[in-house]
Design a protein around this motif. Structure first.
Motif, PDB file in Angstrom:
ATOM      1  N   PRO A 253     -52.917   2.736   2.105  1.00  0.00           N
ATOM      2  CA  PRO A 253     -51.954   3.668   2.731  1.00  0.00           C
ATOM      3  C   PRO A 253     -51.168   4.426   1.675  1.00  0.00           C
ATOM      4  CG  PRO A 253     -51.188   1.402   2.916  1.00  0.00           C
ATOM      5  CD  PRO A 253     -52.580   1.330   2.384  1.00  0.00           C
ATOM      6  N   SER A 254     -50.874   5.683   1.964  1.00  0.00           N
ATOM      7  CA  SER A 254     -50.111   6.532   1.055  1.00  0.00           C
ATOM      8  C   SER A 254     -48.769   6.865   1.691  1.00  0.00           C
ATOM      9  CB  SER A 254     -50.876   7.819   0.749  1.00  0.00           C
ATOM     10  OG  SER A 254     -50.106   8.687  -0.037  1.00  0.00           O
ATOM     11  N   PHE A 255     -47.717   6.658   0.925  1.00  0.00           N
ATOM     12  CA  PHE A 255     -46.375   6.945   1.420  1.00  0.00           C
ATOM     13  C   PHE A 255     -45.755   8.138   0.695  1.00  0.00           C
ATOM     14  CE2 PHE A 255     -47.175   2.374   1.794  1.00  0.00           C
ATOM     15  CZ  PHE A 255     -46.994   2.192   3.161  1.00  0.00           C
ATOM     16  N   SER A 256     -46.611   8.943   0.039  1.00  0.00           N
ATOM     17  CA  SER A 256     -46.078  10.086  -0.695  1.00  0.00           C
ATOM     18  C   SER A 256     -45.467  11.121   0.238  1.00  0.00           C
ATOM     19  CB  SER A 256     -47.197  10.739  -1.518  1.00  0.00           C
ATOM     20  OG  SER A 256     -48.250  11.159  -0.674  1.00  0.00           O
ATOM     21  N   SER A 257     -45.964  11.186   1.480  1.00  0.00           N
ATOM     22  CA  SER A 257     -45.416  12.166   2.419  1.00  0.00           C
ATOM     23  C   SER A 257     -43.988  11.837   2.833  1.00  0.00           C
ATOM     24  CB  SER A 257     -46.303  12.259   3.658  1.00  0.00           C
ATOM     25  OG  SER A 257     -46.404  10.992   4.282  1.00  0.00           O
ATOM     26  N   LEU A 258     -43.553  10.583   2.605  1.00  0.00           N
ATOM     27  CA  LEU A 258     -42.189  10.203   2.953  1.00  0.00           C
ATOM     28  C   LEU A 258     -41.202  10.500   1.837  1.00  0.00           C
ATOM     29  CD1 LEU A 258     -42.914   6.744   4.636  1.00  0.00           C
ATOM     30  CD2 LEU A 258     -42.651   8.975   5.730  1.00  0.00           C
ATOM     31  N   ASP A 259     -41.707  10.899   0.687  1.00  0.00           N
ATOM     32  CA  ASP A 259     -40.820  11.214  -0.437  1.00  0.00           C
ATOM     33  C   ASP A 259     -40.026  12.477  -0.126  1.00  0.00           C
ATOM     34  OD1 ASP A 259     -39.542  11.364  -2.843  1.00  0.00           O
ATOM     35  OD2 ASP A 259     -41.321  11.981  -3.988  1.00  0.00           O
ATOM     36  N   LEU A 260     -38.703  12.418  -0.323  1.00  0.00           N
ATOM     37  CA  LEU A 260     -37.858  13.574  -0.039  1.00  0.00           C
ATOM     38  C   LEU A 260     -38.021  14.671  -1.074  1.00  0.00           C
ATOM     39  CD1 LEU A 260     -34.570  11.809   1.116  1.00  0.00           C
ATOM     40  CD2 LEU A 260     -36.433  12.702   2.505  1.00  0.00           C
ATOM     41  N   GLY A 261     -38.568  14.347  -2.220  1.00  0.00           N
ATOM     42  CA  GLY A 261     -38.859  15.385  -3.212  1.00  0.00           C
ATOM     43  C   GLY A 261     -37.643  15.949  -3.912  1.00  0.00           C
ATOM     44  N   THR A 262     -36.614  15.128  -4.125  1.00  0.00           N
ATOM     45  CA  THR A 262     -35.417  15.636  -4.800  1.00  0.00           C
ATOM     46  C   THR A 262     -35.677  15.913  -6.275  1.00  0.00           C
ATOM     47  OG1 THR A 262     -34.723  13.337  -5.132  1.00  0.00           O
ATOM     48  CG2 THR A 262     -33.860  14.477  -3.197  1.00  0.00           C
ATOM     49  N   THR A 263     -36.576  15.136  -6.894  1.00  0.00           N
ATOM     50  CA  THR A 263     -36.902  15.383  -8.305  1.00  0.00           C
ATOM     51  C   THR A 263     -37.563  16.740  -8.482  1.00  0.00           C
ATOM     52  OG1 THR A 263     -37.217  13.006  -8.614  1.00  0.00           O
ATOM     53  CG2 THR A 263     -38.079  14.458 -10.318  1.00  0.00           C
ATOM     54  N   GLY A 264     -38.465  17.078  -7.572  1.00  0.00           N
ATOM     55  CA  GLY A 264     -39.122  18.373  -7.646  1.00  0.00           C
ATOM     56  C   GLY A 264     -38.164  19.527  -7.442  1.00  0.00           C
ATOM     57  N   LEU A 265     -37.169  19.337  -6.579  1.00  0.00           N
ATOM     58  CA  LEU A 265     -36.176  20.394  -6.362  1.00  0.00           C
ATOM     59  C   LEU A 265     -35.375  20.661  -7.628  1.00  0.00           C
ATOM     60  CD1 LEU A 265     -34.812  19.519  -2.795  1.00  0.00           C
ATOM     61  CD2 LEU A 265     -36.238  21.449  -3.431  1.00  0.00           C
ATOM     62  N   THR A 266     -34.984  19.588  -8.304  1.00  0.00           N
ATOM     63  CA  THR A 266     -34.214  19.750  -9.543  1.00  0.00           C
ATOM     64  C   THR A 266     -35.026  20.493 -10.597  1.00  0.00           C
ATOM     65  OG1 THR A 266     -33.059  17.688  -9.075  1.00  0.00           O
ATOM     66  CG2 THR A 266     -32.926  18.531 -11.319  1.00  0.00           C
ATOM     67  N   ARG A 267     -36.275  20.103 -10.750  1.00  0.00           N
ATOM     68  CA  ARG A 267     -37.132  20.766 -11.741  1.00  0.00           C
ATOM     69  C   ARG A 267     -37.385  22.218 -11.352  1.00  0.00           C
ATOM     70  NH1 ARG A 267     -42.777  21.135 -12.456  1.00  0.00           N
ATOM     71  NH2 ARG A 267     -43.390  21.374 -14.623  1.00  0.00           N
ATOM     72  N   ASN A 268     -37.543  22.462 -10.055  1.00  0.00           N
ATOM     73  CA  ASN A 268     -37.767  23.822  -9.590  1.00  0.00           C
ATOM     74  C   ASN A 268     -36.574  24.710  -9.896  1.00  0.00           C
ATOM     75  OD1 ASN A 268     -38.722  26.093  -8.211  1.00  0.00           O
ATOM     76  ND2 ASN A 268     -39.580  24.872  -6.575  1.00  0.00           N
ATOM     77  N   LEU A 269     -35.379  24.201  -9.658  1.00  0.00           N
ATOM     78  CA  LEU A 269     -34.173  24.976  -9.964  1.00  0.00           C
ATOM     79  C   LEU A 269     -34.052  25.238 -11.457  1.00  0.00           C
ATOM     80  CD1 LEU A 269     -31.592  23.283  -7.546  1.00  0.00           C
ATOM     81  CD2 LEU A 269     -32.486  25.607  -7.394  1.00  0.00           C
ATOM     82  N   GLU A 270     -34.407  24.245 -12.270  1.00  0.00           N
ATOM     83  CA  GLU A 270     -34.359  24.438 -13.720  1.00  0.00           C
ATOM     84  C   GLU A 270     -35.329  25.527 -14.157  1.00  0.00           C
ATOM     85  OE1 GLU A 270     -35.248  20.633 -15.264  1.00  0.00           O
ATOM     86  OE2 GLU A 270     -33.232  19.791 -14.938  1.00  0.00           O
ATOM     87  N   GLN A 271     -36.517  25.545 -13.566  1.00  0.00           N
ATOM     88  CA  GLN A 271     -37.494  26.567 -13.921  1.00  0.00           C
ATOM     89  C   GLN A 271     -37.022  27.958 -13.496  1.00  0.00           C
ATOM     90  OE1 GLN A 271     -40.191  26.240 -15.666  1.00  0.00           O
ATOM     91  NE2 GLN A 271     -40.237  24.021 -15.858  1.00  0.00           N
ATOM     92  N   ILE A 272     -36.375  28.045 -12.340  1.00  0.00           N
ATOM     93  CA  ILE A 272     -35.850  29.342 -11.892  1.00  0.00           C
ATOM     94  C   ILE A 272     -34.782  29.847 -12.845  1.00  0.00           C
ATOM     95  CG2 ILE A 272     -34.516  30.478 -10.074  1.00  0.00           C
ATOM     96  CD1 ILE A 272     -36.005  28.866  -8.038  1.00  0.00           C
ATOM     97  N   ILE A 273     -33.879  28.963 -13.244  1.00  0.00           N
ATOM     98  CA  ILE A 273     -32.808  29.355 -14.166  1.00  0.00           C
ATOM     99  C   ILE A 273     -33.391  29.815 -15.499  1.00  0.00           C
ATOM    100  CG2 ILE A 273     -30.823  28.497 -15.474  1.00  0.00           C
ATOM    101  CD1 ILE A 273     -30.224  26.654 -13.118  1.00  0.00           C
ATOM    102  N   GLU A 274     -34.387  29.083 -15.995  1.00  0.00           N
ATOM    103  CA  GLU A 274     -35.009  29.463 -17.270  1.00  0.00           C
ATOM    104  C   GLU A 274     -35.713  30.807 -17.151  1.00  0.00           C
ATOM    105  OE1 GLU A 274     -38.317  27.729 -20.461  1.00  0.00           O
ATOM    106  OE2 GLU A 274     -37.694  26.538 -18.716  1.00  0.00           O
ATOM    107  N   ALA A 275     -36.429  31.024 -16.031  1.00  0.00           N
ATOM    108  CA  ALA A 275     -37.125  32.297 -15.843  1.00  0.00           C
ATOM    109  C   ALA A 275     -36.144  33.454 -15.722  1.00  0.00           C
ATOM    110  CB  ALA A 275     -38.022  32.225 -14.607  1.00  0.00           C
ATOM    111  N   VAL A 276     -35.023  33.233 -15.029  1.00  0.00           N
ATOM    112  CA  VAL A 276     -34.008  34.286 -14.901  1.00  0.00           C
ATOM    113  C   VAL A 276     -33.394  34.604 -16.259  1.00  0.00           C
ATOM    114  CG1 VAL A 276     -31.764  34.845 -13.904  1.00  0.00           C
ATOM    115  CG2 VAL A 276     -33.516  33.818 -12.476  1.00  0.00           C
ATOM    116  N   ASP A 277     -33.139  33.581 -17.067  1.00  0.00           N
ATOM    117  CA  ASP A 277     -32.607  33.821 -18.415  1.00  0.00           C
ATOM    118  C   ASP A 277     -33.595  34.614 -19.265  1.00  0.00           C
ATOM    119  OD1 ASP A 277     -30.261  32.512 -17.829  1.00  0.00           O
ATOM    120  OD2 ASP A 277     -30.907  30.580 -18.668  1.00  0.00           O
ATOM    121  N   ASN A 278     -34.877  34.266 -19.170  1.00  0.00           N
ATOM    122  CA  ASN A 278     -35.888  35.009 -19.926  1.00  0.00           C
ATOM    123  C   ASN A 278     -35.968  36.462 -19.463  1.00  0.00           C
ATOM    124  OD1 ASN A 278     -36.541  32.695 -21.360  1.00  0.00           O
ATOM    125  ND2 ASN A 278     -38.199  32.130 -19.972  1.00  0.00           N
TER     126      ASN A 278
END
Length: 373
Positions: A253-278
């Protein structure tokens, strides 16, 4: 520099474009109808769909999972009746010092050796494109543009680039998309002109750099039967099993679908900030160069106006006018800077934003579901 070396390596491994000599008046006769079927008319049929073999999908997934660096490789197959059939692929080595000319030559030798080995075992050895793994959907970069431009110049149908999104695959949704450069962008790229006027004339924005081609995945019946057998549960061989555990599945059984994905949100925001700065840095550089160009042009215009005024006065005094000097020689007016990098950065910001929207919406639904429970 890394993008240039990789593009040069690919250019060295691909077949050279045929150079047609300037012919005299044609004297050959029309092709008889009996020989019309022998002519290669596949290049005249527009590419409508990309068909990805299951073997290629597993190879790309395996390469992306095992490598921690930039993932890219060549696609092999055949284009037939508007369908680009990708039947095989192989990974390209990643060099730490891609700017070194020696690494580019070794990469070209590796590609030539792989294609020669595939030809010896009667496997598909026709290059039809390349694949590249990305994260959070941001695949706009100079490297991809340069390699795809080489392919569209040398390959019959221009080839395609298959983009594999690692972040989407980590969430349980394997993402594969096929792209190629649009004719308007390719025309501007061949002219190396991405000035403001060129962008307006070609109607170019970050969304019109690439065009997406429909993609479908083909699996053979044997693989389909195997995958179907994995999804079926079988009776448990353990004694004293409860009704809940009376049947077991081959796949855990896989429980990855239950992950809220907060780590990915943080990384996504960091990438957006870096891209905007560039992007802000790039726009600042463009603004500085634009001010320099405007300053030099103003000086040149003042010089021309002053020379015309002096000549008008000399003509009024019955004196010969002064010769018109070359303004371009006296004033070094820089060329208008390219806005390609700005467009690519805008494409990255747009991709990060769409990925953030998708991840945040699914995470929000999961949080409401947990709260209701």
């Amino acid at each position: 520099m890394a993008a240039t070396s990789m593009a040069a390596a690919l250019a060295a491994s691909l077949p050279a474009a045929p150079v047609a000599p300037t012919p005299a008046a044609p004297t050959y006769e029309a092709i008889p109808p009996s020989m019309s079927k022998v002519i290669d008319i596949e290049a005249e049929i527009p590419l409508q769909v990309v068909q990805l073999d299951g073997l290629v999908v597993t190879k790309i997934l395996k390469h992306s999972k095992e490598s921690s660096a930039t993932v890219h490789g060549l696609l092999l197959g055949l284009d037939l009746d508007g369908t680009l059939e990708v039947s095989n692929s192989f990974a390209l080595p990643h060099h730490v010092s891609d700017e070194d000319e020696k690494s580019a030559k070794s990469s070209a030798r590796y590609q030539a050796s792989m294609l020669r080995s595939l030809r010896e075992v009667q496997a598909d050895d026709s290059v039809v494109g390349f694949y590249q793994a990305t994260s959070l959907g941001a695949f706009f970069n100079q490297n991809l543009v340069e390699i795809q431009a080489i392919h569209q110049e040398k390959l019959r149908h221009g080839g395609v680039v298959i983009v594999h999104d690692l972040s989407s695959t980590a969430r349980g949704n394997a993402s594969f998309r096929a792209f190629r450069l649009t004719p308007s962008f390719l025309d501007a790229y061949k002219k190396s002109n991405f000035s403001t006027s060129s962008l307006v004339n070609h109607r170019l924005t970050f969304s019109s750099i690439l065009e997406e081609i429909p993609l479908q995945i083909r699996t053979n019946p044997l693989l389909g039967s195997f995958l179907e057998s994995l999804t079926k549960s079988t009776p448990s061989l353990l004694p004293d099993t409860t009704p809940e555990t009376a049947r077991t599945s081959v796949l855990p059984p896989s429980f990855s679908s239950l992950d809220l994905g907060t780590t990915g949100l943080t990384r996504n925001l960091e990438q957006i900030i870096e891209a905007v700065d560039n992007y802000r840095t790039e726009e600042g550089n463009l603004a500085y160069l634009s001010r320099q160009i405007a300053r030099e042009r103003a000086r040149a215009d003042m010089y021309v106006a002053k020379r015309k005024e002096e000549n008008a006065m000399r003509v009024a005094q019955d004196l010969p006018p002064l010769p018109e000097e070359d303004v371009a020689r006296l004033f070094k007016i820089p060329a208008e800077p390219s806005r390609l990098e700005s467009m690519l950065l805008l494409g990255q910001i747009d991709a990060y934003g769409k990925s953030l929207e998708s991840t945040a919406s699914s995470g929000l639904i999961k949080m409401y579901g947990v709260r209701s429970i």
